[in-house]
Design a protein around this motif. Structure first.
Motif, PDB file in Angstrom:
ATOM      1  N   PRO A   1       0.799  -1.232   0.000  1.00 56.41           N
ATOM      2  CA  PRO A   1       0.000   0.000   0.000  1.00 56.41           C
ATOM      3  C   PRO A   1       0.834   1.287   0.000  1.00 56.41           C
ATOM      4  O   PRO A   1       0.350   2.333  -0.425  1.00 56.41           O
ATOM      5  N   GLU A   2       2.083   1.207   0.414  1.00 58.77           N
ATOM      6  CA  GLU A   2       2.923   2.404   0.475  1.00 58.77           C
ATOM      7  C   GLU A   2       3.378   2.876  -0.906  1.00 58.77           C
ATOM      8  O   GLU A   2       3.961   3.939  -1.043  1.00 58.77           O
ATOM      9  N   MET A   3       3.125   2.079  -1.952  1.00 61.83           N
ATOM     10  CA  MET A   3       3.664   2.393  -3.270  1.00 61.83           C
ATOM     11  C   MET A   3       2.996   3.590  -3.943  1.00 61.83           C
ATOM     12  O   MET A   3       3.589   4.221  -4.790  1.00 61.83           O
ATOM     13  N   MET A   4       1.752   3.905  -3.583  1.00 59.46           N
ATOM     14  CA  MET A   4       0.993   4.934  -4.307  1.00 59.46           C
ATOM     15  C   MET A   4       0.571   6.090  -3.418  1.00 59.46           C
ATOM     16  O   MET A   4       0.409   5.930  -2.212  1.00 59.46           O
ATOM     17  N   LYS A   5       0.333   7.238  -4.069  1.00 58.28           N
ATOM     18  CA  LYS A   5      -0.270   8.379  -3.385  1.00 58.28           C
ATOM     19  C   LYS A   5      -1.703   8.005  -3.046  1.00 58.28           C
ATOM     20  O   LYS A   5      -2.340   7.260  -3.769  1.00 58.28           O
ATOM     21  N   ARG A   6      -2.200   8.547  -1.924  1.00 53.32           N
ATOM     22  CA  ARG A   6      -3.507   8.127  -1.422  1.00 53.32           C
ATOM     23  C   ARG A   6      -4.489   9.296  -1.303  1.00 53.32           C
ATOM     24  O   ARG A   6      -4.118  10.382  -0.875  1.00 53.32           O
ATOM     25  N   LEU A   7      -5.724   9.005  -1.653  1.00 54.34           N
ATOM     26  CA  LEU A   7      -6.848   9.916  -1.423  1.00 54.34           C
ATOM     27  C   LEU A   7      -7.933   9.094  -0.745  1.00 54.34           C
ATOM     28  O   LEU A   7      -8.102   7.917  -1.038  1.00 54.34           O
ATOM     29  N   ARG A   8      -8.661   9.728   0.169  1.00 58.05           N
ATOM     30  CA  ARG A   8      -9.709   9.012   0.906  1.00 58.05           C
ATOM     31  C   ARG A   8     -11.038   9.734   0.685  1.00 58.05           C
ATOM     32  O   ARG A   8     -11.124  10.932   0.863  1.00 58.05           O
ATOM     33  N   THR A   9     -12.060   8.975   0.264  1.00 54.58           N
ATOM     34  CA  THR A   9     -13.374   9.573  -0.004  1.00 54.58           C
ATOM     35  C   THR A   9     -14.241   9.583   1.245  1.00 54.58           C
ATOM     36  O   THR A   9     -13.951   8.885   2.214  1.00 54.58           O
ATOM     37  N   ASP A  10     -15.302  10.347   1.184  1.00 54.13           N
ATOM     38  CA  ASP A  10     -16.299  10.322   2.255  1.00 54.13           C
ATOM     39  C   ASP A  10     -17.182   9.079   2.082  1.00 54.13           C
ATOM     40  O   ASP A  10     -17.106   8.398   1.060  1.00 54.13           O
ATOM     41  N   LYS A  11     -18.036   8.809   3.059  1.00 51.17           N
ATOM     42  CA  LYS A  11     -18.886   7.612   3.014  1.00 51.17           C
ATOM     43  C   LYS A  11     -19.841   7.624   1.826  1.00 51.17           C
ATOM     44  O   LYS A  11     -20.133   6.594   1.245  1.00 51.17           O
ATOM     45  N   GLY A  12     -20.344   8.788   1.452  1.00 49.96           N
ATOM     46  CA  GLY A  12     -21.324   8.899   0.371  1.00 49.96           C
ATOM     47  C   GLY A  12     -20.799   8.475  -0.986  1.00 49.96           C
ATOM     48  O   GLY A  12     -21.569   8.059  -1.863  1.00 49.96           O
ATOM     49  N   ALA A  13     -19.494   8.542  -1.183  1.00 46.12           N
ATOM     50  CA  ALA A  13     -18.908   8.208  -2.484  1.00 46.12           C
ATOM     51  C   ALA A  13     -18.674   6.709  -2.673  1.00 46.12           C
ATOM     52  O   ALA A  13     -18.545   6.245  -3.804  1.00 46.12           O
ATOM     53  N   ILE A  14     -18.643   5.956  -1.601  1.00 43.90           N
ATOM     54  CA  ILE A  14     -18.216   4.555  -1.653  1.00 43.90           C
ATOM     55  C   ILE A  14     -19.016   3.720  -2.651  1.00 43.90           C
ATOM     56  O   ILE A  14     -18.451   3.070  -3.523  1.00 43.90           O
TER      57      ILE A  14
END
Length: 184
Positions: free
Chosen positions: A91-104
């Motif tokens: 998992p450390e290989m890529m840049k990360r973005l985290r969505t809100d619950k509504g987007a899942i």
């Protein structure tokens, strides 16, 4: 929309072993995009120098296959992107973005990630990125990535513009590529 929504072994055409010079080029491009893999020698585990590398075509995408396992894919001239199975291992290989619950639910059905889903109070932009950059998409409160995508806007623009498509969803959990990790 996601690249592998309907994906099966029959859609892979021209699966052929590439020359070692082409394999080196693919390895170099992957290492350039994901320096973590080279710094930690993980690239040697994923694509050993002595191992045969195969490239298959699937529509506008190329697949990098080693030991009948799809490791990376590339659409047209975009970056090589890891499959989620590879991303879950490293998992450390890529840049990360985290969505809100509504987007899942939308992301898991193959929709692109909209800016408001990334700028919401529950969402997090962990790493900065530029247009065309590869990113891992995580769901709010989850430890494993749910999608892999390409930035359509820089992270700074995602914050400031806050409308439109922020990330193009290329591969998500439970799509055709997830369901078929091997080509044998």
């Amino acid at each position: 929309m996601a690249l592998f929504k309907k994906f099966s072994k029959e859609e892979v055409s021209n699966l052929s072993q590439v020359k070692s010079s082409v394999a080196r080029g693919i390895r170099a491009a992957i290492c350039e995009t994901y320096p973590y893999l080279e710094q930690t020698d993980i690239i040697e585990t994923l694509i050993p120098k002595k191992e045969s590398v195969y490239v298959g075509k699937c529509g506008h995408a190329q697949l990098c296959v080693v030991n009948n396992t799809i490791l990376f894919f590339q659409e047209r001239d975009g970056p090589w992107l890891p499959t989620l199975r590879i991303l879950h291992q490293y998992p450390e290989m890529m840049k990360r973005l985290r969505t809100d619950k509504g987007a899942i639910k939308f992301v898991l059905s193959g929709a692109n990630i909209m800016c408001p889903g990334l700028t919401h109070a529950d969402a997090t932009i962990h790493d900065e990125g530029d247009v065309g950059g590869a990113v891992a998409i995580y769901a709010c409160d989850k430890e494993q990535a749910m999608a892999v995508g390409v930035l359509k806007m820089s992270t700074a623009d995602i914050r400031s513009v806050n409308k439109g498509i922020g990330v193009e969803n290329m591969h998500h959990l439970n799509d055709g590529l997830w369901k078929m990790p091997k080509l044998d």
